[in-house]
Write a protein that holds these residues in place. Structure first.
Motif, mmCIF file in Angstrom:
data_model
loop_
_atom_site.group_PDB
_atom_site.id
_atom_site.type_symbol
_atom_site.label_atom_id
_atom_site.label_comp_id
_atom_site.label_asym_id
_atom_site.label_seq_id
_atom_site.Cartn_x
_atom_site.Cartn_y
_atom_site.Cartn_z
ATOM 1 N N VAL A 26 0.838 -1.196 0.000
ATOM 2 C CA VAL A 26 0.000 0.000 0.000
ATOM 3 C C VAL A 26 0.873 1.247 0.000
ATOM 4 O O VAL A 26 0.539 2.255 -0.599
ATOM 5 N N TRP A 27 2.010 1.140 0.681
ATOM 6 C CA TRP A 27 2.972 2.236 0.657
ATOM 7 C C TRP A 27 4.370 1.646 0.625
ATOM 8 O O TRP A 27 4.681 0.724 1.368
ATOM 9 N N ALA A 45 -5.678 5.298 5.663
ATOM 10 C CA ALA A 45 -6.544 5.687 6.774
ATOM 11 C C ALA A 45 -6.271 4.774 7.969
ATOM 12 O O ALA A 45 -5.960 3.592 7.814
ATOM 13 N N ILE A 46 -6.385 5.310 9.150
ATOM 14 C CA ILE A 46 -5.998 4.598 10.363
ATOM 15 C C ILE A 46 -6.826 3.343 10.589
ATOM 16 O O ILE A 46 -6.363 2.394 11.249
ATOM 17 N N PHE A 110 3.867 3.536 10.725
ATOM 18 C CA PHE A 110 4.150 4.896 11.166
ATOM 19 C C PHE A 110 2.904 5.720 11.435
ATOM 20 O O PHE A 110 3.005 6.878 11.859
ATOM 21 N N ARG A 111 1.728 5.155 11.245
ATOM 22 C CA ARG A 111 0.484 5.857 11.569
ATOM 23 C C ARG A 111 0.153 5.761 13.051
ATOM 24 O O ARG A 111 -0.585 6.580 13.600
ATOM 25 N N GLN A 112 0.680 4.739 13.707
ATOM 26 C CA GLN A 112 0.271 4.377 15.061
ATOM 27 C C GLN A 112 1.035 5.174 16.124
ATOM 28 O O GLN A 112 2.071 5.769 15.851
ATOM 29 N N GLN A 206 -5.189 13.540 9.889
ATOM 30 C CA GLN A 206 -5.875 13.892 11.127
ATOM 31 C C GLN A 206 -6.295 12.664 11.929
ATOM 32 O O GLN A 206 -6.587 12.765 13.121
ATOM 33 N N GLY A 207 -6.298 11.503 11.299
ATOM 34 C CA GLY A 207 -6.631 10.272 11.997
ATOM 35 C C GLY A 207 -5.427 9.520 12.530
ATOM 36 O O GLY A 207 -5.592 8.516 13.238
ATOM 37 N N TRP A 208 -4.210 9.974 12.217
ATOM 38 C CA TRP A 208 -3.000 9.271 12.659
ATOM 39 C C TRP A 208 -2.581 9.765 14.047
ATOM 40 O O TRP A 208 -2.184 10.932 14.206
#
Length: 471
Positions: A26-27, A45-46, A110-112, A206-208
């Motif tokens: 995905v990335w 998205a988270i 890295f979102r968490q 804004q969701g991370w």
């Protein structure tokens, strides 16, 4: 050659490959492949479960910012530590691919929150460490993850050295701008015009939880109510203040734990590599219309000790933790933020731990050489702009102009020019220079700046990355 230490590299935000439940990237890029995955903001998205799968080997460009690659850092560590390919291993979805490796590439989601990523870091280290002591190298946000492992999770008890490179220990106003105003391609009219084109990316960020943990840990907003922390500014919505408050308390918990850990394990070395002299968002103010504005001006309500600017992303005043005051625990480095990911100085510092004596494992904060400061932002595709250049630590005669060479980074995909190009450079009224950047196809580009006839050193050179994005 096996090492007596286990060396672990923790990348910054965007520096890890992420795959879905079917192991579709995905990335990032496939392990062993070079082409970047197409980016779709909604897939990051988270609430979309993703799994880390190794580090980025090539530079990439999110739709709003450049991200560092770690192939150069791994290659430099291999050469300096005399490691073979078998001595290096990535952490895949199923764990460390080679548990006997001396150098481990730790990818994470890295979102968490940093606490979640640090918990996974602890599990990985415990699974392969054996009787070895540990050296952890964290770039950018990776330094926060590593520091949580070190201080809160007890990593200091098995760690001989924690090395952070361009880490926003006290936060970065760029994160404040992204969360409050939305992501953009720099400041001014171009930045303002790009915000509405990047709405999807802004909503995803804004969701991370991790981005809130990158908010300034210092009083950064100048307003009629005084100088405020991000969570104190009433001009933001409750959604922002609540999350910013949680992030602030997280940093307080981290700092308290690190103080106790330092007292318990004073032999566990710490070193923060930081930069100065590059144009860096460092402060914010509320304008007469009540809107938040970020600025590259140093906050005049702090004594920044002459540490002007930062590395282009992290202000110099943020690059060392609150609880670390010794000059022997920080070292200046001349690179811009993305280029710091493979800092020669950080690599040399890590190598010292494999030497028989560690009396020279220390640093200093004085910038004792000439270097070139940079001022630039991510560029919109096919848009001409300028790279700001300034010589620090020395002076040259009028008419001496740096040479700037631009070349596309290999393996980033896209229809980009294959040949290097020399950019036109002009002197500015304030004694610096501007290099004209032509409109370019999307992708990552490396530029090298060299300046001759510098007193005392003759030649000064620097290199960094710039992302050209579609927005």
């Amino acid at each position: 050659m096996s090492l007596k230490h286990l060396v672990v590299v923790v990348p910054g935000i965007g520096g890890s490959n992420l795959v879905d439940g079917k192991e579709r990237r995905v990335w990032g890029h496939d392990l062993g492949a070079l082409a970047m995955a197409p980016f779709r903001a909604e897939e990051l998205a988270i609430d979309n479960p993703l799994v880390p799968a190794g580090l980025l080997r090539v530079s990439g460009a999110l739709p709003w910012t450049g991200v560092a690659s770690y192939g150069r850092l791994i290659a430099k560590l291999k050469r300096r530590l005399q490691l073979s390919n078998d001595d290096v291993s990535a952490v895949g979805p199923q764990g460390v691919l080679n548990p006997a490796a001396s150098l481990v590439e730790f990818g994470y989601d890295f979102r968490q929150p940093m606490a979640d990523s640090a918990g996974r870091l602890r599990a990985v280290i415990n699974s392969v460490r054996g009787n070895r002591r540990v050296i952890v190298v964290g770039h950018s946000m990776g330094g926060l993850v590593a520091r949580w492992w070190w201080g809160v999770l007890g990593g200091h008890r098995v760690c001989d050295g924690l090395v952070t490179v361009g880490t926003p220990h006290r936060g970065a106003p760029k994160a404040l701008d992204w969360l409050v105003n939305g992501v953009s391609l720099g400041l001014g009219p171009v930045g303002a015009a790009s915000r509405h084109l990047l709405t999807d990316a802004s909503q995803v960020l804004q969701g991370w939880p991790s981005v809130y943990e990158l908010l300034p840990r210092y009083r950064v907003i100048k307003s009629e109510a005084g100088i405020l922390y991000p969570h104190e500014w009433e001009g933001a919505g409750d959604w922002f203040r609540d999350r910013a408050g949680v992030a602030y308390r997280t940093h307080l918990e981290l700092e308290t734990a690190c103080v106790a850990a330092t007292e318990e394990s004073p032999q566990s070395a710490f070193m923060a590599f930081y930069a100065t002299g590059h144009g860096t968002l460092s402060s914010a103010f509320v304008d007469r219309d009540g809107r938040l504005r970020v600025s590259k001006d140093d906050p005049d309500w702090f004594d920044t000790k002459g540490w002007k600017g930062g590395d282009g992303t992290v202000p110099s005043l943020s690059a060392t933790p609150v609880e670390r005051e010794s000059v022997n625990e920080r070292t200046w480095s001349p690179e811009h933020h993305l280029a710091m990911a493979d800092s020669d100085r950080a690599v040399a510092y890590v190598a010292q731990f494999e030497q028989d004596g560690k009396g020279n494992v220390r640093g200093g904060s004085d910038e004792d050489e000439a270097w070139i400061g940079l001022d630039y932002d991510v560029v919109r595709v096919e848009t001409s702009t300028a790279l700001g250049l300034r010589l620090n630590g020395a002076e040259v005669d009028d008419g001496v102009v740096p040479q700037v060479i631009l070349k596309a980074e290999p393996g980033d995909g896209g229809d980009r020019p294959a040949d290097a190009m020399r950019l036109e450079v002009a002197q500015t009224a304030d004694g610096g220079w501007e290099a004209g950047l032509p409109g370019l196809p999307p992708g990552s580009y490396r530029f090298t700046v060299s300046l001759d006839h510098v007193p005392g050193v003759d030649r000064v050179e620097t290199s960094s990355l710039i992302g050209v994005v579609e927005a």
